[in-house]
Write an enzyme that holds these catalytic residues in place. Structure first.
Site, mmCIF file in Angstrom:
data_model
loop_
_atom_site.group_PDB
_atom_site.id
_atom_site.type_symbol
_atom_site.label_atom_id
_atom_site.label_comp_id
_atom_site.label_asym_id
_atom_site.label_seq_id
_atom_site.Cartn_x
_atom_site.Cartn_y
_atom_site.Cartn_z
ATOM 1 C CG ASN A 181 -9.259 0.923 41.467
ATOM 2 O OD1 ASN A 181 -8.826 0.859 40.308
ATOM 3 N ND2 ASN A 181 -8.711 1.686 42.403
ATOM 4 C CD1 TRP A 182 -10.936 -4.564 38.033
ATOM 5 C CD2 TRP A 182 -10.075 -5.274 36.090
ATOM 6 N NE1 TRP A 182 -11.857 -5.379 37.428
ATOM 7 C CE2 TRP A 182 -11.359 -5.827 36.229
ATOM 8 C CE3 TRP A 182 -9.339 -5.578 34.943
ATOM 9 C CZ2 TRP A 182 -11.932 -6.668 35.270
ATOM 10 C CZ3 TRP A 182 -9.904 -6.415 33.982
ATOM 11 C CH2 TRP A 182 -11.181 -6.956 34.150
ATOM 12 C CE LYS A 183 -6.002 -0.086 44.044
ATOM 13 N NZ LYS A 183 -5.360 0.135 45.324
ATOM 14 C CG HIS A 219 -7.430 5.599 43.956
ATOM 15 N ND1 HIS A 219 -6.175 5.341 44.455
ATOM 16 C CD2 HIS A 219 -8.223 4.588 44.380
ATOM 17 C CE1 HIS A 219 -6.210 4.204 45.145
ATOM 18 N NE2 HIS A 219 -7.446 3.734 45.112
ATOM 19 C CD GLU A 240 -10.631 3.798 48.084
ATOM 20 O OE1 GLU A 240 -10.783 2.583 47.965
ATOM 21 O OE2 GLU A 240 -9.856 4.444 47.370
ATOM 22 N N GLY A 245 -4.598 -1.247 50.533
ATOM 23 C CA GLY A 245 -3.478 -2.165 50.321
ATOM 24 C C GLY A 245 -2.911 -2.673 51.630
ATOM 25 C CB SER A 282 -7.801 -3.873 53.381
ATOM 26 O OG SER A 282 -6.539 -3.305 53.083
ATOM 27 N N GLY A 340 -10.179 -3.085 45.624
ATOM 28 C CA GLY A 340 -8.954 -3.082 44.821
ATOM 29 C C GLY A 340 -8.503 -4.501 44.519
HETATM 30 P P1 PGA Z 1 -7.432 -2.496 48.185
HETATM 31 O O1 PGA Z 1 -7.554 -1.141 47.326
HETATM 32 O O2 PGA Z 1 -8.815 -3.113 48.193
HETATM 33 O O3 PGA Z 1 -6.447 -3.331 47.460
HETATM 34 O O4 PGA Z 1 -7.000 -2.091 49.560
HETATM 35 C C1 PGA Z 1 -8.664 -0.330 47.438
HETATM 36 C C2 PGA Z 1 -8.521 0.890 46.582
HETATM 37 O O5 PGA Z 1 -7.401 1.407 46.452
HETATM 38 O O6 PGA Z 1 -9.498 1.362 45.977
#
Ligand code: PGA
Length: 253
Positions: free
Chosen positions: A9-11, A96, A166, A172, A212, A233
């Site tokens: 998930n590149w956001k 999400h 999640e 994050g 994470s 992420g």
């Molecule tokens: P992260 O994000 O791996 O940066 O914690 C995961 C997500 O939000 O899908």
């Protein structure tokens, strides 16, 4: 054996098309070498056309990070499921926590899942508790969230859904959830899923863990946490770390 699924998930990253192309190229090269692992990239909408290979669409299928629940019409800023499917998008992330935090209710998530499914794409449905409490009230909250999130989904679709568990406090963050806890929670999620869609769908549903994940913790989360894959992420837009993560996961027998 079910293949493991790693979803990036590149956001809202990276900052340029040039960088996006590099990430896709590197990820696709490694994805093509993996034996036990499927990989999906979910870039921002603008990079979707550049991320789908006309010659090799199967090695690295592309997912969108959201979808409108409306079919078409006056919805400024939205992208429809018809448009995504027409572009060759195969997956859509729904629910999400970052989208829920900016206003998506369980009902809206449910409609997005329905739009995704009815256009032949696979929803990756994110669920997870905000906080944990000693008394275990978070389990009830999570159960309610899952039930409401699937309120509009008929049971015939049960087999076409992917769940990403999640815990919001682990997104994050510095550390992921402990693998043993991941195991407990994935069983819980499957149990709730079975209550909604029946035992047969719960047997085949893929439950991913997200929050994470990196190259150092991915193997333990898969082997001890016994999840079917990961939603990654930050690390998914860092090709060096992501490639290391993919190779580590693929080595688990
Ligand atoms: P992260 O994000 O791996 O940066 O914690 C995961 C997500 O939000 O899908």
């Amino acid at each position: 054996m079910k293949k493991r699924l790693i979803v990036g998930n590149w956001k809202m990253n990276p900052a340029s098309l040039d960088e996006a192309r590099k990430i896709i190229r590197k990820t696709r090269r490694v994805a093509g070498e993996l034996k036990r692992t499927d990989v999906v990239a979910c870039p921002p909408f603008v990079y979707i056309p550049a991320s789908i290979s006309r010659w090799d669409p199967k090695t690295l299928p592309v997912g969108a990070q959201s979808v409108s629940f409306d079919e078409s019409g006056p919805h400024t800023g939205e992208v429809s499921a018809t448009q995504l499917a027409d572009m060759g998008v195969k997956y859509v992330i729904a629910g999400h926590s970052e989208v829920r935090a900016s206003g998506d209710t369980d009902e809206m998530v449910s409609k997005r899942i329905l739009a995704t499914l009815s256009h032949g794409m696979t929803p990756i449905v994110c669920v997870g508790e905000k906080v944990r409490d000693e008394g275990g009230a978070y389990l009830e909250t999570l159960k309610e969230q899952i039930k409401n999130t699937f309120a509009y989904i008929e049971s015939k679709y049960g087999k076409d859904i992917i769940i990403a568990y999640e815990p919001i406090w682990a997104i994050g963050a510095k550390e992921a959830m402990q693998p043993a806890q991941v195991y407990e929670m994935s069983l819980f999620v499957k149990k709730v899923f079975a209550d909604i869609f029946g035992q047969a769908s719960a047997m085949s549903v893929k439950v991913l863990y997200g929050g994470s994940v990196n190259a150092r913790n991915a193997s333990d989360i898969i082997s001890i946490g016994k999840v079917d894959g990961l939603l990654v992420g930050r690390e998914s837009v860092n090709p060096v770390g992501f490639i290391e993560l993919l190779r580590a996961v693929d080595e688990i027998v």
